[in-house]
Design a protein around this motif. Structure first.
Motif, PDB file in Angstrom:
ATOM      1  N   CYS A  98      -7.156   6.573   1.100  1.00 28.34           N
ATOM      2  CA  CYS A  98      -6.724   5.693  -0.013  1.00 28.34           C
ATOM      3  C   CYS A  98      -6.563   6.543  -1.269  1.00 28.34           C
ATOM      4  O   CYS A  98      -7.433   7.344  -1.591  1.00 28.34           O
ATOM      5  N   CYS A 120      -4.654   3.615  -5.876  1.00 21.03           N
ATOM      6  CA  CYS A 120      -3.476   3.308  -6.703  1.00 21.03           C
ATOM      7  C   CYS A 120      -3.492   1.899  -7.296  1.00 21.03           C
ATOM      8  O   CYS A 120      -2.619   1.547  -8.084  1.00 21.03           O
ATOM      9  N   CYS A 147       0.821  -1.223   0.000  1.00 24.62           N
ATOM     10  CA  CYS A 147       0.000   0.000   0.000  1.00 24.62           C
ATOM     11  C   CYS A 147       0.856   1.274   0.000  1.00 24.62           C
ATOM     12  O   CYS A 147       1.635   1.524   0.922  1.00 24.62           O
ATOM     13  N   MET A 196      -9.161  -2.333  -2.681  1.00 30.00           N
ATOM     14  CA  MET A 196      -9.508  -0.972  -3.106  1.00 30.00           C
ATOM     15  C   MET A 196     -10.991  -0.881  -3.496  1.00 30.00           C
ATOM     16  O   MET A 196     -11.658   0.111  -3.191  1.00 30.00           O
ATOM     17  N   CYS A 211      -2.980  -2.699  -4.071  1.00 28.39           N
ATOM     18  CA  CYS A 211      -3.509  -3.783  -3.232  1.00 28.39           C
ATOM     19  C   CYS A 211      -4.277  -4.798  -4.075  1.00 28.39           C
ATOM     20  O   CYS A 211      -4.312  -5.985  -3.750  1.00 28.39           O
ATOM     21  N   SER A 239      -0.266   4.406   0.167  1.00 31.90           N
ATOM     22  CA  SER A 239      -0.734   5.393   1.156  1.00 31.90           C
ATOM     23  C   SER A 239      -0.151   5.096   2.526  1.00 31.90           C
ATOM     24  O   SER A 239       0.177   5.999   3.287  1.00 31.90           O
TER      25      SER A 239
HETATM   26  S1  SF4 Z   1      -5.641   1.441  -3.637  1.00 32.88           S
HETATM   27 FE1  SF4 Z   1      -5.047  -0.037  -2.074  1.00 32.88          FE
HETATM   28  S2  SF4 Z   1      -2.802   0.048  -2.064  1.00 32.88           S
HETATM   29 FE2  SF4 Z   1      -3.503   1.911  -3.108  1.00 32.88          FE
HETATM   30  S3  SF4 Z   1      -3.674   3.465  -1.482  1.00 32.88           S
HETATM   31 FE3  SF4 Z   1      -5.699   2.490  -1.657  1.00 32.88          FE
HETATM   32  S4  SF4 Z   1      -5.653   0.880  -0.100  1.00 32.88           S
HETATM   33 FE4  SF4 Z   1      -3.526   1.464  -0.470  1.00 32.88          FE
END
Ligand code: SF4
Ligand code: SF4
Ligand code: FES
Length: 387
Positions: free
Chosen positions: A219, A222, A172, A236, A225, A174
Protein backbone atom coordinates in the motif's frame (compact mmCIF):
# COMPACT_ATOMS: atom_id res chain seq x y z
CA UNK A 1 -37.54 17.92 -11.68
CA UNK A 2 -34.47 18.75 -13.69
CA UNK A 3 -32.89 17.51 -16.90
CA UNK A 4 -29.55 15.78 -16.79
CA UNK A 5 -27.33 14.17 -19.39
CA UNK A 6 -25.58 11.02 -18.28
CA UNK A 7 -22.69 9.79 -20.39
CA UNK A 8 -22.28 6.07 -19.85
CA UNK A 9 -19.29 3.94 -20.83
CA UNK A 10 -20.87 0.92 -22.46
CA UNK A 11 -19.59 -2.49 -23.41
CA UNK A 12 -21.81 -5.11 -24.99
CA UNK A 13 -19.67 -8.24 -25.37
CA UNK A 14 -22.22 -10.04 -27.55
CA UNK A 15 -21.84 -7.33 -30.22
CA UNK A 16 -18.16 -8.11 -30.73
CA UNK A 17 -17.41 -4.35 -30.68
CA UNK A 18 -15.18 -2.56 -28.18
CA UNK A 19 -16.35 -0.16 -25.43
CA UNK A 20 -18.05 3.10 -26.46
CA UNK A 21 -19.76 6.10 -24.87
CA UNK A 22 -23.49 6.76 -25.04
CA UNK A 23 -25.44 9.72 -23.69
CA UNK A 24 -28.94 9.56 -22.22
CA UNK A 25 -31.17 12.42 -21.14
CA UNK A 26 -32.98 11.85 -17.88
CA UNK A 27 -35.49 13.89 -15.94
CA UNK A 28 -35.23 13.60 -12.16
CA UNK A 29 -35.46 15.47 -8.89
CA UNK A 30 -31.88 16.53 -7.95
CA UNK A 31 -32.16 14.67 -4.64
CA UNK A 32 -32.61 11.34 -6.44
CA UNK A 33 -29.60 9.19 -7.18
CA UNK A 34 -27.37 8.56 -10.15
CA UNK A 35 -28.64 4.97 -10.01
CA UNK A 36 -32.21 6.30 -10.38
CA UNK A 37 -31.02 8.16 -13.48
CA UNK A 38 -29.53 4.99 -14.95
CA UNK A 39 -32.69 3.00 -14.21
CA UNK A 40 -34.78 5.68 -15.89
CA UNK A 41 -32.58 5.52 -19.00
CA UNK A 42 -32.85 1.74 -18.99
CA UNK A 43 -36.62 1.94 -18.62
CA UNK A 44 -37.26 4.66 -21.21
CA UNK A 45 -34.44 4.37 -23.76
CA UNK A 46 -32.52 1.11 -23.77
CA UNK A 47 -33.44 -1.98 -21.79
CA UNK A 48 -30.08 -3.54 -22.62
CA UNK A 49 -28.21 -1.04 -20.40
CA UNK A 50 -26.64 -3.27 -17.73
CA UNK A 51 -26.27 -2.04 -14.15
CA UNK A 52 -26.15 -4.12 -10.97
CA UNK A 53 -28.30 -2.99 -8.02
CA UNK A 54 -30.56 -4.32 -5.34
CA UNK A 55 -31.27 -2.34 -2.15
CA UNK A 56 -30.99 1.22 -3.58
CA UNK A 57 -30.13 2.28 -0.02
CA UNK A 58 -26.32 1.87 0.30
CA UNK A 59 -26.67 -1.44 2.09
CA UNK A 60 -26.17 -4.32 -0.36
CA UNK A 61 -22.97 -3.06 -2.01
CA UNK A 62 -24.14 -3.97 -5.55
CA UNK A 63 -24.03 -0.66 -7.37
CA UNK A 64 -20.33 0.30 -7.28
CA UNK A 65 -19.36 2.48 -10.25
CA UNK A 66 -17.24 5.48 -11.17
CA UNK A 67 -19.10 8.79 -11.29
CA UNK A 68 -17.16 11.70 -12.76
CA UNK A 69 -14.02 9.61 -12.24
CA UNK A 70 -14.68 8.93 -8.55
CA UNK A 71 -15.48 5.44 -7.30
CA UNK A 72 -18.55 5.10 -5.11
CA UNK A 73 -22.13 3.87 -5.01
CA UNK A 74 -24.64 4.91 -7.67
CA UNK A 75 -27.48 4.78 -5.15
CA UNK A 76 -25.69 6.96 -2.59
CA UNK A 77 -24.68 9.72 -5.02
CA UNK A 78 -27.36 12.35 -5.61
CA UNK A 79 -27.67 13.26 -9.27
CA UNK A 80 -27.80 16.99 -8.40
CA UNK A 81 -24.45 16.73 -6.61
CA UNK A 82 -22.99 14.69 -9.46
CA UNK A 83 -24.05 17.48 -11.83
CA UNK A 84 -22.34 20.13 -9.67
CA UNK A 85 -19.13 18.12 -9.67
CA UNK A 86 -19.28 17.56 -13.44
CA UNK A 87 -19.65 21.35 -13.93
CA UNK A 88 -16.78 22.13 -11.54
CA UNK A 89 -14.52 19.62 -13.25
CA UNK A 90 -15.42 21.10 -16.64
CA UNK A 91 -14.68 24.65 -15.46
CA UNK A 92 -11.35 23.52 -13.94
CA UNK A 93 -10.30 22.25 -17.36
CA UNK A 94 -11.36 25.50 -19.03
CA UNK A 95 -14.54 24.11 -20.62
CA UNK A 96 -16.83 26.01 -18.26
CA UNK A 97 -20.61 26.27 -18.47
CA UNK A 98 -23.37 24.32 -16.81
CA UNK A 99 -25.22 21.16 -17.73
CA UNK A 100 -22.11 19.17 -18.55
CA UNK A 101 -22.57 15.44 -18.91
CA UNK A 102 -22.30 13.32 -15.77
CA UNK A 103 -19.75 10.67 -16.70
CA UNK A 104 -20.49 7.15 -15.48
CA UNK A 105 -18.08 4.24 -15.89
CA UNK A 106 -17.70 0.71 -14.55
CA UNK A 107 -15.41 0.27 -11.54
CA UNK A 108 -11.68 0.19 -12.17
CA UNK A 109 -9.17 -2.62 -11.50
CA UNK A 110 -11.79 -5.22 -12.46
CA UNK A 111 -12.72 -6.87 -15.77
CA UNK A 112 -15.95 -5.52 -17.26
CA UNK A 113 -18.63 -8.10 -17.98
CA UNK A 114 -21.18 -5.78 -19.55
CA UNK A 115 -21.69 -1.98 -19.39
CA UNK A 116 -21.44 -1.10 -15.67
CA UNK A 117 -21.33 -4.69 -14.43
CA UNK A 118 -17.84 -5.80 -13.41
CA UNK A 119 -16.42 -9.20 -12.51
CA UNK A 120 -16.11 -8.97 -8.72
CA UNK A 121 -15.16 -12.64 -8.41
CA UNK A 122 -11.78 -12.52 -10.12
CA UNK A 123 -10.51 -9.53 -8.18
CA UNK A 124 -12.53 -8.66 -5.12
CA UNK A 125 -13.87 -11.99 -3.82
CA UNK A 126 -10.73 -13.98 -4.62
CA UNK A 127 -8.72 -11.52 -2.55
CA UNK A 128 -11.25 -11.56 0.29
CA UNK A 129 -10.91 -15.36 0.48
CA UNK A 130 -7.12 -14.93 0.43
CA UNK A 131 -7.16 -13.43 3.94
CA UNK A 132 -9.12 -16.31 5.56
CA UNK A 133 -12.17 -14.18 6.37
CA UNK A 134 -13.45 -16.15 9.33
CA UNK A 135 -12.53 -16.60 12.98
CA UNK A 136 -9.80 -19.09 13.89
CA UNK A 137 -10.24 -19.65 17.63
CA UNK A 138 -8.26 -22.35 19.47
CA UNK A 139 -9.48 -24.86 21.99
CA UNK A 140 -12.89 -26.30 22.61
CA UNK A 141 -15.73 -24.01 21.54
CA UNK A 142 -17.80 -22.73 24.47
CA UNK A 143 -21.13 -24.34 25.18
CA UNK A 144 -22.96 -21.21 24.10
CA UNK A 145 -21.37 -18.14 22.45
CA UNK A 146 -17.89 -16.62 22.94
CA UNK A 147 -18.23 -13.83 25.48
CA UNK A 148 -15.98 -10.79 24.99
CA UNK A 149 -15.80 -7.38 26.60
CA UNK A 150 -17.74 -4.90 24.41
CA UNK A 151 -14.77 -2.47 24.64
CA UNK A 152 -12.48 -5.03 23.04
CA UNK A 153 -14.62 -5.00 19.89
CA UNK A 154 -14.60 -1.21 19.41
CA UNK A 155 -11.33 -1.37 17.49
CA UNK A 156 -12.83 -3.54 14.74
CA UNK A 157 -16.28 -1.99 14.39
CA UNK A 158 -15.03 0.29 11.62
CA UNK A 159 -13.86 -2.63 9.49
CA UNK A 160 -17.08 -4.51 10.25
CA UNK A 161 -19.06 -1.74 8.49
CA UNK A 162 -17.83 -2.93 5.07
CA UNK A 163 -20.58 -3.83 2.58
CA UNK A 164 -18.14 -5.38 0.03
CA UNK A 165 -19.01 -2.90 -2.69
CA UNK A 166 -15.48 -2.83 -4.16
CA UNK A 167 -15.31 0.97 -4.49
CA UNK A 168 -11.99 1.03 -2.64
CA UNK A 169 -10.58 -1.67 -4.91
CA UNK A 170 -11.74 0.34 -7.92
CA UNK A 171 -9.88 3.42 -6.70
CA UNK A 172 -6.68 1.76 -5.47
CA UNK A 173 -3.59 3.16 -7.17
CA UNK A 174 -1.32 0.34 -5.96
CA UNK A 175 -3.60 -2.21 -7.50
CA UNK A 176 -3.37 -0.41 -10.81
CA UNK A 177 0.41 -0.87 -10.70
CA UNK A 178 0.32 -4.33 -9.11
CA UNK A 179 -2.88 -6.30 -9.79
CA UNK A 180 -1.56 -8.93 -7.36
CA UNK A 181 -1.85 -6.52 -4.41
CA UNK A 182 -4.23 -8.02 -1.85
CA UNK A 183 -5.93 -4.66 -1.80
CA UNK A 184 -7.85 -2.36 0.54
CA UNK A 185 -11.10 -4.31 0.99
CA UNK A 186 -9.44 -7.66 1.73
CA UNK A 187 -6.88 -6.10 4.08
CA UNK A 188 -9.61 -4.22 5.94
CA UNK A 189 -11.34 -7.57 6.28
CA UNK A 190 -8.07 -9.10 7.54
CA UNK A 191 -7.90 -6.47 10.30
CA UNK A 192 -11.45 -7.36 11.29
CA UNK A 193 -10.06 -10.76 12.43
CA UNK A 194 -6.57 -9.70 13.50
CA UNK A 195 -8.18 -7.22 15.90
CA UNK A 196 -10.79 -9.70 17.16
CA UNK A 197 -9.95 -10.93 20.67
CA UNK A 198 -11.52 -14.31 19.91
CA UNK A 199 -9.10 -15.09 17.08
CA UNK A 200 -6.10 -17.19 18.10
CA UNK A 201 -4.02 -16.94 14.92
CA UNK A 202 -3.19 -13.25 14.94
CA UNK A 203 0.56 -13.81 14.70
CA UNK A 204 0.23 -16.26 11.79
CA UNK A 205 -2.13 -13.90 9.96
CA UNK A 206 0.28 -10.96 10.41
CA UNK A 207 3.26 -13.04 9.30
CA UNK A 208 1.39 -14.12 6.20
CA UNK A 209 0.29 -10.58 5.26
CA UNK A 210 3.70 -9.03 5.98
CA UNK A 211 5.67 -11.67 4.08
CA UNK A 212 3.51 -11.61 0.98
CA UNK A 213 5.20 -9.20 -1.48
CA UNK A 214 1.67 -8.10 -2.44
CA UNK A 215 0.62 -7.70 1.19
CA UNK A 216 0.41 -4.89 3.72
CA UNK A 217 3.60 -3.15 2.59
CA UNK A 218 2.34 -2.86 -0.99
CA UNK A 219 0.00 0.00 0.00
CA UNK A 220 1.40 3.40 -0.95
CA UNK A 221 -0.66 5.34 1.59
CA UNK A 222 -2.45 7.33 -1.12
CA UNK A 223 -5.79 7.85 0.72
CA UNK A 224 -7.87 7.00 -2.42
CA UNK A 225 -9.65 4.11 -0.71
CA UNK A 226 -10.59 6.35 2.23
CA UNK A 227 -12.18 8.87 -0.16
CA UNK A 228 -14.01 6.16 -2.10
CA UNK A 229 -15.46 4.14 0.78
CA UNK A 230 -19.17 4.93 1.24
CA UNK A 231 -19.30 3.37 4.71
CA UNK A 232 -16.38 5.09 6.46
CA UNK A 233 -14.31 1.90 6.73
CA UNK A 234 -11.12 3.82 5.87
CA UNK A 235 -9.31 0.71 4.55
CA UNK A 236 -5.93 2.46 4.53
CA UNK A 237 -6.22 3.02 8.29
CA UNK A 238 -6.90 -0.70 8.78
CA UNK A 239 -3.78 -1.49 6.73
CA UNK A 240 -1.74 0.88 8.90
CA UNK A 241 -3.10 -0.91 11.99
CA UNK A 242 -2.01 -4.25 10.50
CA UNK A 243 1.45 -2.79 9.87
CA UNK A 244 1.67 -1.44 13.40
CA UNK A 245 0.71 -4.78 14.90
CA UNK A 246 3.19 -6.61 12.64
CA UNK A 247 5.89 -4.18 13.83
CA UNK A 248 4.92 -4.67 17.47
CA UNK A 249 5.21 -8.42 16.99
CA UNK A 250 8.73 -7.94 15.60
CA UNK A 251 7.85 -9.45 12.24
CA UNK A 252 10.66 -8.93 9.72
CA UNK A 253 9.20 -8.82 6.24
CA UNK A 254 11.37 -9.74 3.25
CA UNK A 255 10.63 -6.43 1.52
CA UNK A 256 11.94 -4.42 4.51
CA UNK A 257 8.57 -2.66 4.51
CA UNK A 258 8.63 -2.25 8.28
CA UNK A 259 12.24 -0.95 8.30
CA UNK A 260 11.32 1.40 5.46
CA UNK A 261 8.40 2.76 7.45
CA UNK A 262 10.54 3.25 10.57
CA UNK A 263 13.16 5.02 8.43
CA UNK A 264 10.48 7.29 6.96
CA UNK A 265 9.18 8.26 10.40
CA UNK A 266 12.69 8.79 11.82
CA UNK A 267 13.65 11.12 8.97
CA UNK A 268 10.45 13.17 9.30
CA UNK A 269 11.00 13.41 13.06
CA UNK A 270 14.55 14.60 12.53
CA UNK A 271 14.03 16.95 9.59
CA UNK A 272 10.34 17.69 9.29
CA UNK A 273 10.49 16.83 5.56
CA UNK A 274 11.44 13.69 3.71
CA UNK A 275 15.11 13.51 2.78
CA UNK A 276 14.75 10.82 0.12
CA UNK A 277 18.50 10.41 -0.21
CA UNK A 278 18.57 9.05 3.36
CA UNK A 279 15.59 6.79 2.90
CA UNK A 280 17.36 3.81 1.33
CA UNK A 281 20.32 3.97 3.65
CA UNK A 282 18.11 4.20 6.73
CA UNK A 283 15.79 1.46 5.43
CA UNK A 284 18.49 -1.10 4.72
CA UNK A 285 21.48 -0.07 6.86
CA UNK A 286 20.09 1.98 9.75
CA UNK A 287 22.19 3.39 12.58
CA UNK A 288 25.86 4.29 12.71
CA UNK A 289 27.11 0.69 12.63
CA UNK A 290 24.97 -0.08 9.60
CA UNK A 291 26.43 2.93 7.80
CA UNK A 292 30.00 1.94 8.59
CA UNK A 293 29.45 -1.72 7.89
CA UNK A 294 26.40 -2.13 5.64
CA UNK A 295 25.16 -5.66 5.08
CA UNK A 296 25.47 -7.32 1.68
CA UNK A 297 21.74 -6.91 1.27
CA UNK A 298 21.94 -3.17 2.04
CA UNK A 299 24.65 -2.70 -0.59
CA UNK A 300 22.65 -4.74 -3.12
CA UNK A 301 19.45 -2.78 -2.48
CA UNK A 302 21.23 0.57 -2.63
CA UNK A 303 22.96 -0.30 -5.91
CA UNK A 304 19.67 -1.61 -7.26
CA UNK A 305 18.06 1.73 -6.52
CA UNK A 306 20.39 3.70 -8.78
CA UNK A 307 18.06 3.37 -11.83
CA UNK A 308 15.18 4.72 -9.68
CA UNK A 309 17.31 7.70 -8.63
CA UNK A 310 18.19 8.37 -12.28
CA UNK A 311 14.51 8.19 -13.21
CA UNK A 312 13.77 10.63 -10.36
CA UNK A 313 16.25 13.12 -11.81
CA UNK A 314 14.94 12.66 -15.34
CA UNK A 315 11.29 13.12 -14.36
CA UNK A 316 12.07 16.13 -12.18
CA UNK A 317 11.10 14.45 -8.89
CA UNK A 318 14.63 15.08 -7.65
CA UNK A 319 15.21 18.55 -9.05
CA UNK A 320 18.42 19.41 -7.32
CA UNK A 321 21.36 17.08 -7.59
CA UNK A 322 22.69 18.15 -4.20
CA UNK A 323 19.57 16.64 -2.62
CA UNK A 324 20.83 13.23 -3.68
CA UNK A 325 23.72 13.57 -1.25
CA UNK A 326 22.70 12.00 2.06
CA UNK A 327 22.26 14.53 4.84
CA UNK A 328 22.34 17.69 2.68
CA UNK A 329 18.53 18.06 2.53
CA UNK A 330 17.65 21.04 4.82
CA UNK A 331 15.43 20.79 7.88
CA UNK A 332 11.96 22.33 7.92
CA UNK A 333 12.32 25.81 9.51
CA UNK A 334 9.61 25.13 12.14
CA UNK A 335 10.78 21.60 12.68
CA UNK A 336 10.46 21.91 16.47
CA UNK A 337 6.68 21.84 15.99
CA UNK A 338 7.03 18.48 14.24
CA UNK A 339 9.05 17.13 17.17
CA UNK A 340 6.33 18.32 19.54
CA UNK A 341 3.70 16.40 17.54
CA UNK A 342 5.86 13.25 17.63
CA UNK A 343 6.38 13.58 21.39
CA UNK A 344 2.65 14.11 21.95
CA UNK A 345 1.72 11.08 19.82
CA UNK A 346 4.24 8.89 21.63
CA UNK A 347 3.16 10.05 25.08
CA UNK A 348 -0.52 9.47 24.37
CA UNK A 349 -0.08 6.33 22.25
CA UNK A 350 -2.05 7.96 19.43
CA UNK A 351 -2.43 6.70 15.88
CA UNK A 352 -0.20 8.73 13.69
CA UNK A 353 -0.64 9.57 10.03
CA UNK A 354 1.52 11.99 8.12
CA UNK A 355 0.70 13.65 4.88
CA UNK A 356 1.89 16.69 3.06
CA UNK A 357 -0.54 19.21 1.63
CA UNK A 358 0.06 20.73 -1.77
CA UNK A 359 1.16 17.70 -3.75
CA UNK A 360 0.56 17.50 -7.46
CA UNK A 361 -2.86 16.16 -8.34
CA UNK A 362 -4.34 16.95 -4.93
CA UNK A 363 -8.13 17.03 -4.95
CA UNK A 364 -10.07 19.72 -3.21
CA UNK A 365 -13.13 18.81 -1.13
CA UNK A 366 -15.29 19.15 -4.21
CA UNK A 367 -13.16 16.60 -6.05
CA UNK A 368 -11.70 19.08 -8.53
CA UNK A 369 -7.98 18.78 -9.04
CA UNK A 370 -6.24 21.85 -7.68
CA UNK A 371 -3.27 21.44 -9.98
CA UNK A 372 -0.79 22.56 -7.32
CA UNK A 373 2.71 22.08 -8.56
CA UNK A 374 4.80 19.44 -6.89
CA UNK A 375 7.81 20.80 -5.14
CA UNK A 376 10.63 19.34 -3.14
CA UNK A 377 11.50 22.86 -2.05
CA UNK A 378 11.42 23.18 1.75
CA UNK A 379 9.63 26.54 1.41
CA UNK A 380 6.59 24.90 -0.15
CA UNK A 381 3.62 25.18 2.26
CA UNK A 382 3.36 21.95 4.16
CA UNK A 383 1.22 20.69 6.95
CA UNK A 384 1.63 17.77 9.26
CA UNK A 385 -1.60 16.31 10.57
CA UNK A 386 -2.03 14.08 13.51
CA UNK A 387 -5.01 11.76 13.28
S1 SF4 B 1 -4.14 3.87 0.54
FE1 SF4 B 1 -5.78 2.53 -0.14
S2 SF4 B 1 -6.06 3.07 -2.31
FE2 SF4 B 1 -4.05 3.87 -1.71
S3 SF4 B 1 -2.59 2.22 -2.19
FE3 SF4 B 1 -3.22 1.91 -0.05
S4 SF4 B 1 -4.91 0.45 -0.19
FE4 SF4 B 1 -4.65 1.32 -2.24
S1 SF4 C 1 -14.04 -1.01 2.53
FE1 SF4 C 1 -15.63 0.46 1.94
S2 SF4 C 1 -15.30 0.78 -0.28
FE2 SF4 C 1 -14.18 -1.06 0.30
S3 SF4 C 1 -15.57 -2.74 -0.15
FE3 SF4 C 1 -15.87 -2.18 2.02
S4 SF4 C 1 -17.53 -0.68 2.02
FE4 SF4 C 1 -16.82 -0.85 -0.08
S1 FES D 1 -28.15 -0.76 -4.72
FE1 FES D 1 -27.48 -1.60 -2.81
S2 FES D 1 -25.76 -0.41 -2.37
FE2 FES D 1 -26.55 0.57 -4.11
Amino acid sequence: MADYTIKVRRFQPESGAGPYWEEFNVDLDPSLSVLDGLLQAKDRDDGSLAVRCSCRAAICGSCGMKINGQSGLGCKTQIGEAQELADKQASATGKGGEGNSIVIEPMGNMPVIKDLVTDMESTHWTKIRRVTPWLLPHGEPPEREYVVEPESMIDITQSMACIQCGACVSSCLSMEADPGFIGPAALAKAYRFVGDPRDAETHERLHDLAEDPHGIYDCTHCFSCIDACPKGVAPMDQIMRLRRKAGEEGIEDPNSGHDHEIAFVKIIEKKGTLDESLLLQESFAPGVKGKLKPSKRAIREMLGSIPTAIRGIKTGKMRSLHKLIPGVHPKLPDQDDVKTIFAHAEEHGEEFNLYIKGEEGELAEDGVEKGIEHSTDPDTPQEVKNG
